[in-house]
Structures are given as structure tokens and as C-alpha cells.
Design an enzyme around this catalytic site. Sequence first.
Site, PDB file in Angstrom:
ATOM      1  N   THR A 142       1.485   3.454   5.509  1.00  0.00           N
ATOM      2  CA  THR A 142       2.278   2.825   4.459  1.00  0.00           C
ATOM      3  C   THR A 142       1.638   1.497   4.070  1.00  0.00           C
ATOM      4  OG1 THR A 142       4.528   2.267   3.791  1.00  0.00           O
ATOM      5  CG2 THR A 142       3.975   1.822   6.082  1.00  0.00           C
ATOM      6  N   LYS A 198      -2.905   2.169   2.425  1.00  0.00           N
ATOM      7  CA  LYS A 198      -3.189   3.518   1.915  1.00  0.00           C
ATOM      8  C   LYS A 198      -4.623   3.651   1.363  1.00  0.00           C
ATOM      9  CE  LYS A 198       1.586   4.788   0.929  1.00  0.00           C
ATOM     10  NZ  LYS A 198       2.540   5.350  -0.032  1.00  0.00           N
ATOM     11  N   ASP A 229       2.911  12.027  -1.187  1.00  0.00           N
ATOM     12  CA  ASP A 229       3.912  11.314  -1.994  1.00  0.00           C
ATOM     13  C   ASP A 229       4.296  12.085  -3.258  1.00  0.00           C
ATOM     14  OD1 ASP A 229       4.231   9.084  -0.320  1.00  0.00           O
ATOM     15  OD2 ASP A 229       2.521   8.052  -1.211  1.00  0.00           O
ATOM     16  N   ALA A 287       1.081   4.014  -7.291  1.00  0.00           N
ATOM     17  CA  ALA A 287       2.213   4.937  -7.138  1.00  0.00           C
ATOM     18  C   ALA A 287       2.184   5.995  -8.239  1.00  0.00           C
ATOM     19  CB  ALA A 287       3.526   4.164  -7.160  1.00  0.00           C
ATOM     20  N   ASN A 338       2.439   2.133 -19.748  1.00  0.00           N
ATOM     21  CA  ASN A 338       2.281   1.000 -18.825  1.00  0.00           C
ATOM     22  C   ASN A 338       2.227  -0.312 -19.600  1.00  0.00           C
ATOM     23  OD1 ASN A 338       1.923   0.088 -16.114  1.00  0.00           O
ATOM     24  ND2 ASN A 338      -0.180  -0.447 -16.647  1.00  0.00           N
ATOM     25  N   ARG A 339       2.756  -1.368 -18.958  1.00  0.00           N
ATOM     26  CA  ARG A 339       2.733  -2.710 -19.554  1.00  0.00           C
ATOM     27  C   ARG A 339       1.308  -3.074 -19.994  1.00  0.00           C
ATOM     28  NH1 ARG A 339       4.729  -7.128 -15.308  1.00  0.00           N
ATOM     29  NH2 ARG A 339       2.843  -6.386 -14.297  1.00  0.00           N
ATOM     30  N   THR A 340       0.339  -2.723 -19.141  1.00  0.00           N
ATOM     31  CA  THR A 340      -1.069  -2.996 -19.444  1.00  0.00           C
ATOM     32  C   THR A 340      -1.694  -1.677 -19.909  1.00  0.00           C
ATOM     33  OG1 THR A 340      -0.980  -4.583 -17.634  1.00  0.00           O
ATOM     34  CG2 THR A 340      -3.167  -4.039 -18.471  1.00  0.00           C
TER      35      THR A 340
END
Length: 291
Positions: free
Chosen positions: A72, A76, A112, A141, A161-163
Amino acid sequence: MSVSESKPGVHADRYAVVGNPVAHSKSPYIHAQFALQTGERVEYDRLLAPLDGFVEHVQAFHAAGGLGLNVTVPFKLEAHALAHKLSPRAAAAGAVNTLRFDADGIFGDNTDGFGLVRDIEVNLGVSLEGARVLLLGAGGAARGVVLPMLERRPREITIVNRTAPKAHALIEQFAGAAGEFGCLLNGGGPGAFDPKSYDVIVNATAGSLDAALPECDERAFGTGTLAYDMMYGAQPTVFMRHAQALGARAADGLGMLVEQAAESFFVWRGVRPEGAPVLAALRAQLAAQAA
Ligand code: ATR
């Protein structure tokens, strides 16, 4: 308590979760439940590694007879670098959350995305096949869930995405896989999507950590939308509350946590535990905390 402690004299195979911090991890509880459920003789502990001591701690655990690790925050990427062999989903994610010590080296996997897909499809009952999906975020993620989602053959995945350049980089990385699975993959900055409601919206931004709502047009949320936050807590996240206020159904990431653990258990043991009863138990524990 580890499962082996409840059965004195019975040999148990050793696994652990390694991280920093790791004291809060629910993985020992989850895996103890899986061991009880399946009858597998598994002992599962927490391993706190110093920020500059990940590799040494992994090697010491292996040398002491450990068979596998969950990895975790913040290790990773280091786990990805350490593995000698990677599953396709770990290679695509660029990150590893599951290590298995095989006779011929260290195998790295990433469960995940599988956990997210299984929670959405099995626990929440929403099929991704043919669905229009909006993925918010383009960090680690988000990258980890794209391939497992594509494998379910959604009609469209829009990555916002913001960027914007980070969203474009992900779209480029997965363009080939999207073509293979017949999925339209598009996106960009916060305005880069259809002003139409989506079937599934996944919040893979780190925003919920500091109660920040990722910028997203309200028209993306409708009464038929499942709005899924990969974070969880005793209370609904700000993203979940926002989605509910717009008429959408909201879910947190607790089921993803349980299902990624179930898949790790399968990677190690070849036996697939049932996530749903463990998820129900954890949900009850969270509700008791919130009361
Ligand atoms: P993780 O491994 O959790 O994905 P990360 O790789 O640092 O962490 O990525 C964090 C993601 O959350 C990014 O998509 C980030 O957007 P930027 O690429 O623009 O930085 C997004 N994020 C973090 N805080 C956010 C916020 N307040 N609003 C919107 N997006 C946010």
C-alpha cells in the site's frame, strides 16, 4: 489476532500488508475472514517499512518464510520495480499492490482495478458492458483501473482530469486496448465530455482525501447514474453527497477494498473467497463508528 494464533500448533503460511503508515489497514481483518471462510491456513500481519527501507523489509519478510505481500501507500511503484515478472494488469497500471514469492522470482500483480470492477458489477449489480463511463482523475489510481474496465467492454470511457495532458497521456496509453475491446476512449480537461448523463462515474482523484470535489459538469449525473468514489470513510464523501443531491446513486470504495483483497487471496492461494459477507461486516463496523 491472526488465524494461526487461533489454531495452536497448526502451521500457517505467512502474508502481510506493507506500507507507511499501515496501522489503519483493514487488510489483516479482511484476510483473516477469508482464511476462516475458505479453511486456508493463512497468517496475515502488518509490516511497517521505513520510507527508505521498502526493499530491505520485503527481502527480510521473504527470507523469514513469507509467501506474499499486499503493498500500500507509498510503495506501489517500488513494488512494481522490484517484481521480476508482472501480470498484464500490473504492467498497464505501472504499480503493484500484490507480490508473490515464487520459486523463480517475485511476481507482481495489481488487483485494484479488478476489485473496482467486481464491486460495481457483482456487489452493486451494474453491468459495465455497453455502459458509458466517466473516469475522473488521471493519476496512479485512475491508471490502475482502465484496463480492467476496458475488459468489461463498456461502450465509452471518458477520462477527465484537472490537468488535461495527464488525461491525454492515459488515453494514448490505452488506445490500443480500447480498440481491441471495441470501446470509445476519449477525454481531456474538465470540460472534455458530453453534457449527457453517464451510466457510471468513477472518482479516482485524490480529492476526497481533503474533502475537495473534482470539477465535473452537473449534467454528467442523472437518476440512472452510479457515482462511485474510490475512497471511503465512516461518512459519505463530498463527491457522494454531491452525486446524491443531483439524483444519482452513490457508492464508496469499501467494496473495492474487499474485492481487491479477495483477488490477492486468489493470486496467492488459488482459492477465491466471497467478498460480500466481509464487506457487510466492515460496513457494520463503519456504521458503528459513525453512530
Ligand atoms: P493517486 O495514486 O491517488 O491517483 P496521484 O497519482 O497523485 O495519486 O493522482 C492524483 C489525482 O487526483 C490526479 O488526477 C489529480 O489531478 P491532477 O493531475 O490535476 O493533479 C487529482 N486531484 C487531486 N486533488 C484534486 C482536486 N482537488 N480536484 C481535482 N482533482 C484532484
